[in-house]
Design a protein around this motif. Structure first.
Motif: not given
Length: 706
Positions: A659-664, A679-681, A686-690
């Motif tokens: 949400a923060a990435a989208a807002f900025t 922030l998007a990267a 990290q989501h892909w790694l997790r």
């Protein structure tokens, strides 16, 4: 085989509906209203094709007269009014017709005594206003008449208000002259557009629906995406978007395509509220999808004095992003709940559907070509409608021919005639249509086809009623603002706020559009808000088309936002869910609709407009590519944050980061793009790694239909 339970099927006795199945009441009154509706459509076609030439003022007055003649009795019939109620309705209808007759008879004298009305002029002016207000109240409820009435009272008594809200004062005769005569009040630009472009395009959509366009859109959508994850909801998004290309009403889209798509979504595991929200969002989005755009495109072009294709150009990328966002949201919802697609075995072939119905696309393709070639929307719509009628009548005649060779020769000949309009105009198509009408009398099934065309004429007129009445009553608002300059007061307030913060001005405008849009159709909402806020945004440096698109978008979203949410409440009985719950889901699905207008203000390249610091820095085309990529990324991140799913369910801090990435990315302030991309990267990486070792399927859903 049709039975009495099917829509439009004749009953055994033949008297439960009119012969057309067009929604008119039984009996002599219903038949009379049906033929009045047919005459209304015939009159509009004759004036559009210049078969009948009348002055613009007479055309507008006759259009409103027909609206009054149909609106009151139809509403009384639908409500099951008794003899007294029906007598009142017909009395009001005839009063509305009397106004039109008076405008016709006194056309030249009214011009000569403009600004100096006599007593009879005042009487008919009051009758005109009263019938228009009552028709709006009967058809659409109290919201629009109350707002328009407040403006009328302001014109009459605004001189007694404290500064800066007061005006210099206008006597009764001057206000009536402004509102009921000339082209500034109820016969202003909105009614002119309703009497020309809007009515014609509603008829165009009515004939295409009768020809089978809805079935074609649905089959193609099912064939292409029905098998994919969450395919049922994706079908809804695509089918409703396609319907929006020919339909002028988002609510009408809900109750047509929604009858099929909402039960289908529920069958495959989507929650009732989410299914209704998807359909409402996609159907309302149809109003921003070119070429028709809920008829607002024509009013916008007429109001701004720009070519129609300029409006379409500005709407194209935002419309595609809007539907891409809805498509993405349902994809994530399906992943979160493990909702699979439909079995390929039960899906229609999209290629077969296109082979069988490709000819239905021809009128739409010709319409788009003409609009983008510089022809007027009135001419393009007339040609599109005429070609659709040719296809319907010609198909009936072709089926009655005894051999395949004759059918091929017939279609080639009809194609040559249809193409001849490039050289000799609409007359060739009208002549061909007249010949085909006669031919259909003598071929098998031809009379049924003629009856279907007659039904489409009546249905088109009935569908145009609420739009036309809304355009008439909203003319009072335009007339008041023209007379008193009240829009300047509100505009100055927005400008004063914008001097310290453009964002606050935009938010204020957004809230105004949504509040005014509660219970008011999109067209009058756009007219009101663009008249009030559009000039203020322009003064703050927002490009002209972008400022009008901004208020247009939020007028549409008003039909999704609580507490009114007309589109959501239209979906409620189909979904069997609370309209409020559907509204909350629709807001999530329509997230892009709230984001895109703000992004376009700061970077006009998103609407293919010049201007903005980005275009000045890197050039126009690179700015377009950059803003589209940025908007798509912001939409994707917002969808993940709202649904809580990407490759797998998101944990709380991942949703906050998304949400923060989208807002900025939306904010368009110094360094916010860089922060947003970073922030998007971080979030995606990290989501892909997790989740790379194991991708949880999410909570179990309906993998197959029950």
């Amino acid at each position: 085989m049709a039975n009495s339970a099917e829509p439009g099927a004749p009953t055994a006795a033949g008297d439960a509906h009119d012969p057309t199945g067009g929604g008119f009441a039984a009996g002599a009154e219903g038949r009379l209203l049906f033929w009045i509706a047919v005459a209304f459509s015939a009159f509009q076609i004759a004036t559009a094709a210049h078969v009948l030439s009348v002055p613009s003022q007479i055309l507008r007055a006759d259009h409103v007269g027909f609206l009054m003649l149909l609106a009151f009795p139809l509403v009384a019939s639908a409500r099951g009014s008794g003899p007294t109620g029906k007598a009142l309705a017909w009395g009001l209808a005839l009063a509305g017709v009397a106004v039109a007759v008076y405008q016709y008879v006194e056309y030249e004298p009214l011009i000569l005594r403009a600004g100096d009305l006599n007593s009879l002029d005042l009487v008919f002016g009051v009758v005109a206003l009263a019938t228009v207000f009552l028709a709006a109240y009967w058809m659409m409820g109290s919201a629009l008449p109350i707002i328009s009435g407040a403006f009328l009272l302001y014109a009459l008594f605004g001189e007694y208000l404290p500064a800066p809200l007061d005006h210099r004062g206008y006597d009764f005769a001057q206000v009536i002259d402004q509102m009921a005569y000339g082209t500034e009040g109820i016969y202003g630009i909105p009614v002119y557009v309703s009497a020309t472009y809007i009515f014609l395009f509603i008829l165009f959509g009515s004939f295409l629906e009768r020809a089978g366009m809805i079935r074609l859109f649905t089959d193609v959508s099912l064939g292409f995406v029905g098998h994919a994850r969450g395919g049922a909801a994706k079908v809804s998004v695509i089918a409703s978007g396609l319907m929006g290309t020919i339909s002028g009403s988002g609510v009408a889209n809900v109750v047509t395509t929604g009858q099929f798509t909402i039960p289908l979504m529920k069958r495959f595991g989507y929650r009732s509220a989410f299914a209704g929200g998807v359909e409402a969002t996609a159907s309302m989005g149809g109003q921003i999808m070119p070429p028709v755009m809920g008829a607002v495109a024509f009013i916008m072009a007429e109001t701004l004095g720009v070519e129609y294709y300029e409006v379409v150009k500005a709407a194209l990328i935002p419309a595609l992003l809007y539907f891409a966002s809805a498509f993405w949201m349902v994809h994530l919802e399906a992943g979160k709940h493990n909702l699979l697609g439909l079995s390929r075995a039960e899906l229609p072939s999209p290629l077969k559907a296109l082979r069988n119905g490709w000819f239905l696309i021809l009128p739409l393709a010709v319409l788009v070509y003409l609009l983008f070639s510089g022809y007027t929307p009135l001419y393009a719509g007339t040609i599109g409608l005429a070609m659709t009628v040719l296809l319907i009548l010609g198909g009936s005649v072709a089926l009655g021919l005894p051999s395949t060779v004759l059918r091929v020769v017939f279609w080639i000949g009809l194609g040559v005639v249809a193409a001849s309009f490039f050289r000799i105009g609409i007359n060739a198509i009208l002549a061909a249509a007249a010949v085909l009408v006669v031919a259909n009398i003598f071929v098998s099934g031809g009379r049924d086809t003629l009856a279907a065309c007659r039904d489409s004429l009546a249905e088109g007129a009935r569908t145009a009623l609420p739009v036309g009445v809304a355009c008439a009553v909203v003319g009072v608002i335009i007339g008041t603002m023209t007379l008193t300059g009240v829009a300047t007061t509100f505009g100055q307030f927005i400008v004063s706020v914008g001097e310290s913060s453009l964002l606050l001005s935009l938010v204020l405008t957004m809230v105004t559009c949504i509040i005014l849009g509660m219970g008011i159709p999109t067209i009058p909402n756009y007219i009101i808000t663009s008249s009030i806020a559009g000039p203020a945004l322009l003064e703050l440096g927002v490009p002209l088309l972008v400022s009008h698109m901004f208020v247009f978008y939020f007028g549409i979203l008003a039909d999704l936002t609580p507490p009114v949410a007309l589109a959501c409440f239209a979906a409620a009985p189909i979904a069997r869910e609370s309209g409020l719950k559907i509204s909350l889901e629709a807001i999530k699905v329509a997230a892009a609709g709230f984001v895109i207008p703000f992004m376009a203000v700061y970077t006009p390249a998103l609407m293919l407009q010049d201007g903005g610091p980005l275009a000045a820095a890197i050039g126009y085309l690179p700015a377009v590519a950059y803003i589209v990529v940025k908007a798509a990324l912001a939409i994707a991140l917002w969808g993940a944050a709202v649904i809580g799913f990407l490759r797998a369910p998101l944990v709380a801090w991942e949703r906050l980061l998304a949400a923060a990435a989208a807002f900025t990315l939306v904010a368009a302030l110094p360094m916010t793009d860089e922060i947003g991309f970073a922030l998007a990267a971080l979030m995606v990486g990290q989501h892909w790694l997790r989740t790379r070792a194991s991708r949880p399927a999410g909570p179990p859903g309906s993998a197959s239909p029950p």
